[in-house]
Design a protein around this motif. Structure first.
Motif, short mmCIF file in Angstrom:
data_model
loop_
_atom_site.label_atom_id
_atom_site.label_comp_id
_atom_site.label_asym_id
_atom_site.label_seq_id
_atom_site.Cartn_x
_atom_site.Cartn_y
_atom_site.Cartn_z
N GLU A 254 -13.43 -8.97 12.54
CA GLU A 254 -12.74 -8.88 11.26
C GLU A 254 -13.07 -7.55 10.57
O GLU A 254 -14.12 -6.96 10.77
CB GLU A 254 -13.13 -10.04 10.36
CG GLU A 254 -12.51 -11.37 10.79
CD GLU A 254 -12.59 -12.41 9.70
OE1 GLU A 254 -13.19 -12.12 8.65
OE2 GLU A 254 -12.06 -13.52 9.91
N ASP A 255 -12.10 -7.12 9.74
CA ASP A 255 -12.25 -5.90 8.93
C ASP A 255 -12.47 -4.66 9.79
O ASP A 255 -13.19 -3.74 9.39
CB ASP A 255 -13.39 -6.05 7.92
CG ASP A 255 -13.14 -7.17 6.93
OD1 ASP A 255 -12.01 -7.26 6.42
OD2 ASP A 255 -14.06 -7.96 6.68
N CYS B 98 -2.43 -9.38 10.86
CA CYS B 98 -3.26 -9.04 9.71
C CYS B 98 -3.30 -7.53 9.57
O CYS B 98 -3.42 -6.80 10.56
CB CYS B 98 -4.67 -9.60 9.90
SG CYS B 98 -5.80 -9.23 8.55
N SER C 1 -1.04 -17.81 4.70
CA SER C 1 -2.46 -18.03 4.58
C SER C 1 -2.85 -19.13 5.56
O SER C 1 -2.49 -20.30 5.36
CB SER C 1 -2.81 -18.45 3.14
OG SER C 1 -4.18 -18.73 3.03
N HIS D 84 -7.85 -13.38 5.59
CA HIS D 84 -6.86 -12.44 5.06
C HIS D 84 -5.46 -13.03 5.20
O HIS D 84 -5.21 -13.85 6.09
CB HIS D 84 -6.91 -11.09 5.79
CG HIS D 84 -8.25 -10.44 5.76
ND1 HIS D 84 -8.78 -9.78 6.84
CD2 HIS D 84 -9.16 -10.34 4.77
CE1 HIS D 84 -9.97 -9.31 6.51
NE2 HIS D 84 -10.22 -9.64 5.26
N ASP E 265 -0.62 -5.47 2.43
CA ASP E 265 -1.73 -6.09 1.73
C ASP E 265 -1.88 -5.59 0.29
O ASP E 265 -2.79 -6.01 -0.43
CB ASP E 265 -3.03 -5.85 2.48
CG ASP E 265 -3.33 -4.37 2.66
OD1 ASP E 265 -2.36 -3.61 2.82
OD2 ASP E 265 -4.51 -3.99 2.62
N LYS F 193 -5.68 -5.91 8.12
CA LYS F 193 -7.07 -5.45 8.06
C LYS F 193 -7.83 -5.71 9.35
O LYS F 193 -8.93 -5.19 9.52
CB LYS F 193 -7.78 -6.12 6.89
CG LYS F 193 -7.16 -5.80 5.53
CD LYS F 193 -7.90 -6.51 4.41
CE LYS F 193 -7.27 -6.19 3.06
NZ LYS F 193 -7.94 -6.90 1.95
#
Length: 688
Positions: free
Chosen positions: A520-521, A242, A199, A209, A34, A244
């Protein structure tokens, strides 16, 4: 053939050359994907130029190349063309060493049988044997470097073949590349040309992300599933991940357009098209509810007409004191885990969070904590055509004076409140399951109708195995459950009805939301704030995004400090198994102990049973607060009504079988054509 001696200095460019790495992300591709700008990556992946020595293309898959340090000069060389040795040992001419020389085009190359073009060659003066530079660098010319594999790969054949691709596990007919180090590894040309960055932005599925093509799932402590198709991903196959979040997608799912009809066959991980009309289902219960105490109220007031007779005063007559209504009375605090206040209804064992409600008015009787929801006073005496038992009527029984609990035949959980039982059969259900709706919707599978399937009457000939999406435990043939008729989506009744949308924790100022997948995150591991054990985010759990705190769904009712350690690791999933038990003290001395006892959930600190020596944790126990005494309840349990049904309760389930990562499978490979791959478009956008 005219061959002349060659001085290597003649091949040198007039300006200094600089070595360029086209795959800067190669070394730390998985961990730091990333950190690179998407536009820069696209430019590198689409890079092409011509080598000034061999006239062959230089591309991204060569990884390294030399370019002139002068910005005005376009001179470029393959790394291997710049570093060619002065002598060569060639397998086609093993008797002598070939010498690098300059040549003309008046004779054919002894390897490829094509005429030399003006340039350089490797030549044996003894045998007049010569090969051109392209044949000498054949392996390097057809070798590629791919970020997702640590070793170079080569294609050495001109004929396509049919084989299983190691990268995706599927059979392909076409060209293959093979690892020069790992003889078991071969990859199809289509998989090789997958975009390295993705994407995902479609109408049905999207992720904010960038996703990275990867083989590495070895650092993933939990079983992972594709967010599009819901099928488990394998750690030895390509996957988009991903950096993240714990977000994973199969390459086939990520790179092809999602057709509208496909949503009807997905297990509800993305958006779905609505398949029912609200006007056709006016009393539809939408789950999860905001407050867990309101589940039964909606079932009673919005349920179907099962009631034969109502008697609001019947519940009052069952208690030794007339009950009084509590409305706007601040002297009786409501259920509040934030303040460690526990107020549970004696009928349904659900928390009382709103007024009005009823309670026992006996102020001189401190042992009487009898309270009941307003809607629980309206329970019917009889049920006609009840859930899972349509052939007989069920009657309301007061089971509250029996402290231990009895197992419900619908949800499989014990309860010690009021129950509905059949006088003719050994069939018992708690009051929560008695009004279970036939149809519901759930936020986890939005827009699709879920239908209740009664285990006794259901046919499962077409489905060999069903797994609850919430707790990931297999659904037994005799169980009642909720099913989506359009998708492979199933829920235990208890998981659908007993898990509220939000909960509160005394150590978190924010409400924790019911989560259906890794959030997420949040890339790190999940740990439960109550039991302090690790949490699998593939099962439903509660999470606060602001504070990054998580709680097992089964540990949610155990947020009071005194109940920590009640669940063992194997029990920290699904619904808390004693959610329908109201724990209390028994003031009378029982026949097997000299002190008054308490009915309690066994914790890790309670140690071993005084009767059998087994662990008390995660069991219903009799516990003495005066001495170090604790036994399983089923050692000393009374009997109840017709059929002499035992109150001994053991809660066992077939736990989800955890996939063990085994050794990688060996695949034979067929050589493929000598072609250069080109990376496909890296951005998938739904233009519908």
């Amino acid at each position: 053939m005219d061959v002349k001696e060659l001085n290597l200095e003649e091949l040198q460019h007039e300006h200094p050359l600089t070595l360029v790495d086209l795959q800067l992300i190669h070394r730390d591709y998985i961990e730091y994907d990333d950190e690179y700008d998407a536009n820069d990556l696209i430019m590198m992946q689409n890079f092409k130029c011509i080598c000034n020595r061999c006239d062959r293309r230089i591309d991204w898959y060569h990884r390294y190349y030399y370019k002139c340090s002068m910005s005005s000069c376009t001179y470029s060389l393959h790394k291997f063309c710049e570093e060619i040795p002065p002598t060569l040992k060639f397998q086609g001419h093993p008797s002598h060493t070939l010498i690098l020389k300059r040549t003309t085009n008046d004779k054919k190359c002894c390897a490829c049988l094509k005429y030399h073009r003006d340039g350089i060659c490797y030549h044996c003066s003894t045998c007049n044997y010569g090969i051109d530079l392209l044949c000498a660098t054949f392996v390097e010319q057809n070798t590629i470097h791919h970020p997702v594999h640590p070793h170079p790969m080569i294609s050495v054949s001109v004929e396509p073949g049919l084989n299983k691709c190691f990268a995706c596990g599927k059979k392909h007919e076409g060209h293959f590349y093979h690892c020069t180090t790992c003889f078991k590894f071969s990859i199809n040309f289509d998989c090789l040309s997958l975009p390295f960055k993705l994407s995902l932005q479609t109408q049905q599925f999207n992720h904010r992300h960038l996703l990275t093509l990867s083989y590495s799932l070895l650092d993933q402590p939990y079983d992972c599933e594709c967010r599009i198709c819901g099928v488990n991903v394998e750690d030895e196959h390509l996957i988009y991940k991903c950096s993240k979040c714990m977000y994973y997608v199969h390459p086939d799912c990520a790179t092809q357009r999602i057709e509208p009809f496909l949503s009807d066959f997905l297990p509800g991980l993305g958006k779905t098209e609505k398949n029912f009309k609200d006007i056709d289902h006016p009393n539809l219960v939408h789950l999860p509810v905001d407050d867990e105490s309101h589940i039964l109220s909606r079932q009673i007031f919005e349920g179907e007409p099962w009631v034969q007779e109502r008697d609001k005063n019947d519940l009052h007559s069952r208690h030794r004191y007339p009950l009084v209504v509590i409305n706007n009375d601040t002297s009786t605090p409501l259920h509040d885990p934030m303040k460690r206040i526990k107020l549970l209804c004696n009928v349904c064992s659900r928390p009382i969070t709103k007024m009005p409600f009823y309670k026992c008015p006996a102020e001189d009787d401190d042992s009487c904590d009898f309270v009941v929801h307003n809607w629980c006073t309206q329970l019917p005496i009889q049920l006609q055509n009840p859930v899972g038992h349509p052939k007989h009527k069920l009657e309301l029984f007061d089971f509250n004076n029996i402290t231990v609990g009895i197992k419900c035949d619908i949800c499989g959980l014990p309860c010690n409140g009021l129950i509905y039982a059949c006088k003719d059969c050994d069939y018992v259900i708690d009051v929560n399951c008695a009004f279970m709706p036939k149809e519901i919707t759930h936020e986890a599978h939005a827009n699709h109708l879920l239908t209740r399937i009664d285990g006794a009457s259901s046919s499962r000939s077409s489905v060999s195995k069903m797994e609850c999406r919430a707790c990931r435990v297999s659904i037994a043939k005799s169980e009642s459950y909720y099913r989506c008729n359009a998708c492979d989506f199933y829920l235990h009744c208890r998981c659908a009805l007993y898990l509220p949308k939000t909960i509160r924790h005394k150590y978190d100022k924010h409400p924790l939301q019911l989560s259906y997948s890794p959030v997420e995150d949040h890339k790190s591991r999940y740990f439960c704030e109550v039991c302090e054990e690790e949490l699998d985010p593939g099962k439903w759990f509660y999470h606060c995004a602001e504070c990054a705190q998580s709680i097992h769904s089964a540990c949610a009712p155990l947020m009071l400090q005194s109940e920590q350690g009640a669940n063992s690791l194997s029990d920290s999933e699904g619904v808390y198994k004693y959610i329908n038990i109201k724990f209390r003290d028994v003031t009378d001395v029982l026949w097997f102990h000299r002190h008054p006892l308490s009915l309690a959930p066994g914790t890790e600190n309670d140690g071993l049973c005084k009767e059998c020596g087994n662990k008390l944790q995660s069991h219903l126990i009799w516990k003495c607060l005066h001495c170090n005494f604790g036994v399983h309840c089923y050692h000393h349990s009374p009997k109840v009504y017709a059929g002499d049904r035992s109150l001994m309760y053991k809660y066992e389930e077939n736990k989800r079988i955890i996939k063990h990562r085994g050794p990688q499978t060996n695949f034979e490979f067929y050589p493929s054509e000598m072609i250069r791959p080109e990376t496909r478009d890296w951005k998938v956008v739904d233009n519908r």
